[in-house]
Design a protein around this motif. Structure first.
Motif, PDB file in Angstrom:
ATOM      1  N   ILE A 119       6.234 -36.619   3.476  1.00 16.43           N
ATOM      2  CA  ILE A 119       6.081 -36.400   2.188  1.00 16.43           C
ATOM      3  C   ILE A 119       7.250 -36.554   1.471  1.00 16.43           C
ATOM      4  CG2 ILE A 119       5.202 -34.609   0.416  1.00 16.43           C
ATOM      5  CD1 ILE A 119       3.289 -33.242   2.675  1.00 16.43           C
ATOM      6  N   CYS A 121       9.180 -36.438  -2.283  1.00 18.97           N
ATOM      7  CA  CYS A 121       8.995 -35.837  -3.483  1.00 18.97           C
ATOM      8  C   CYS A 121      10.569 -36.232  -4.244  1.00 18.97           C
ATOM      9  CB  CYS A 121       8.821 -34.174  -3.389  1.00 18.97           C
ATOM     10  SG  CYS A 121       8.601 -33.606  -5.123  1.00 18.97           S
ATOM     11  N   PHE A 141       3.000 -28.619   0.406  1.00 19.53           N
ATOM     12  CA  PHE A 141       3.537 -29.598   1.091  1.00 19.53           C
ATOM     13  C   PHE A 141       3.308 -29.322   2.767  1.00 19.53           C
ATOM     14  CE2 PHE A 141       6.728 -31.050  -2.421  1.00 19.53           C
ATOM     15  CZ  PHE A 141       5.735 -31.582  -2.951  1.00 19.53           C
ATOM     16  N   LEU A 145       1.353 -31.362   6.119  1.00 18.53           N
ATOM     17  CA  LEU A 145       2.143 -32.157   6.818  1.00 18.53           C
ATOM     18  C   LEU A 145       1.388 -32.573   8.463  1.00 18.53           C
ATOM     19  CD1 LEU A 145       5.958 -31.158   6.778  1.00 18.53           C
ATOM     20  CD2 LEU A 145       4.892 -33.495   6.410  1.00 18.53           C
ATOM     21  N   ARG A 150       7.814 -34.624   8.205  1.00 16.17           N
ATOM     22  CA  ARG A 150       8.910 -34.234   7.379  1.00 16.17           C
ATOM     23  C   ARG A 150       8.525 -34.378   5.863  1.00 16.17           C
ATOM     24  NH1 ARG A 150      13.429 -37.494  10.942  1.00 16.17           N
ATOM     25  NH2 ARG A 150      11.616 -38.934  10.859  1.00 16.17           N
ATOM     26  N   VAL A 151       9.371 -33.460   5.198  1.00 18.29           N
ATOM     27  CA  VAL A 151       9.050 -33.461   3.857  1.00 18.29           C
ATOM     28  C   VAL A 151      10.517 -33.862   3.257  1.00 18.29           C
ATOM     29  CG1 VAL A 151       8.813 -32.313   1.629  1.00 18.29           C
ATOM     30  CG2 VAL A 151       7.422 -31.705   3.607  1.00 18.29           C
ATOM     31  N   VAL A 153      13.005 -34.193  -0.055  1.00 16.77           N
ATOM     32  CA  VAL A 153      13.025 -33.726  -1.701  1.00 16.77           C
ATOM     33  C   VAL A 153      14.139 -34.091  -2.159  1.00 16.77           C
ATOM     34  CG1 VAL A 153      12.609 -31.815  -3.354  1.00 16.77           C
ATOM     35  CG2 VAL A 153      11.279 -31.897  -1.229  1.00 16.77           C
ATOM     36  N   LEU A 175       8.647 -24.141   5.566  1.00 16.76           N
ATOM     37  CA  LEU A 175       9.483 -25.362   5.639  1.00 16.76           C
ATOM     38  C   LEU A 175      11.076 -25.070   6.023  1.00 16.76           C
ATOM     39  CD1 LEU A 175       8.182 -27.179   2.699  1.00 16.76           C
ATOM     40  CD2 LEU A 175       7.675 -27.791   4.955  1.00 16.76           C
ATOM     41  N   SER A 201      10.938 -29.816   7.583  1.00 13.38           N
ATOM     42  CA  SER A 201      10.084 -29.891   8.615  1.00 13.38           C
ATOM     43  C   SER A 201       9.245 -28.540   8.760  1.00 13.38           C
ATOM     44  CB  SER A 201      10.530 -30.319  10.093  1.00 13.38           C
ATOM     45  OG  SER A 201      11.298 -29.278  10.711  1.00 13.38           O
ATOM     46  N   ARG A 202       8.028 -28.483   9.146  1.00 10.34           N
ATOM     47  CA  ARG A 202       7.195 -27.435   9.209  1.00 10.34           C
ATOM     48  C   ARG A 202       7.823 -26.300  10.360  1.00 10.34           C
ATOM     49  NH1 ARG A 202       0.928 -28.981  10.257  1.00 10.34           N
ATOM     50  NH2 ARG A 202       1.097 -27.363  11.834  1.00 10.34           N
TER      51      ARG A 202
END
Length: 204
Positions: A119, A121, A141, A145, A150-151, A153, A175, A201-202
């Protein structure tokens, strides 16, 4: 049902109906001059094997999602601004472009699986959210996942969202911060950095 809180972007466009069109023309002009407008997408691409699932959160006019689609990824873009989504559909056919509020993100209800590999952003999107919705966005977010997803930002300092508060909000909403950078071209983050690129990440 509680009344929905508009984002700062929606407040800006409500006060200036021509703002979205100005924003589109700004990036089109930058691209026409040969300026790099997809540096964020190149970093995301490097984090993925071919055919990765990507959510472009706050996708705007589709500059990142379009690049990632062309690179072979399955892209879904969400933005609250229907003008920008219309431009994304016109300029970058292929990805799934959706008008939606990141604070109320529920893609499975719209027939889209919540198992994204990345994701992204970018574009200071986090600072255009209503402050009261930031944690809801981060929780959304985490919920969208894939287990090893992974996010990423990125946003600038002095825009109303302090970096330590963002990292605390991310941790409080599932996260974990894996890597902090100061630019999209991988320069390290320091206490003096005026930009943050956080790879998350989670936590579970």
């Amino acid at each position: 049902m509680s009344e929905r809180t508009p984002s700062r972007w929606e407040e800006i466009t409500a006060a200036d109906p021509g703002h979205s069109t100005w924003y589109v023309e700004r990036f089109r002009a930058m691209e026409a001059k040969g300026q790099d407008i997809v540096g964020e997408a190149r970093l995301v691409d490097a984090m993925l094997g071919r055919g990765g699932r990507v959510l472009d959160a706050g996708c705007g006019l589709g500059r990142l999602g379009g690049y990632l689609h062309d690179a072979g990824h399955d892209v879904v873009g969400v933005d609250v601004d229907p003008v920008l989504i219309g431009v994304a559909e016109e300029d970058h056919p292929g990805p799934t472009w959706l008008v939606g509020d990141l604070a109320e993100l529920d893609l499975p209800s719209r027939g889209v699986a919540a198992d994204f590999d990345v994701i992204v952003c970018a574009g200071n999107v986090m600072t255009f959210l209503a402050p009261s919705t930031r944690e809801s966005v981060l929780a959304g977010f985490a919920a969208h996942l894939a287990p090893t997803g992974r996010v990423i930002v990125g946003f600038g300092a002095d825009r109303g969202y302090e970096f330590p508060q963002f990292l605390a909000d991310a941790a409080a909403n599932g996260l974990r911060a894996d890597l902090l950078l100061s630019t999209w071209d991988l320069r390290p983050f320091t206490d003096d950095s005026d930009f943050l690129v956080a790879v998350l990440s989670r936590a579970d």
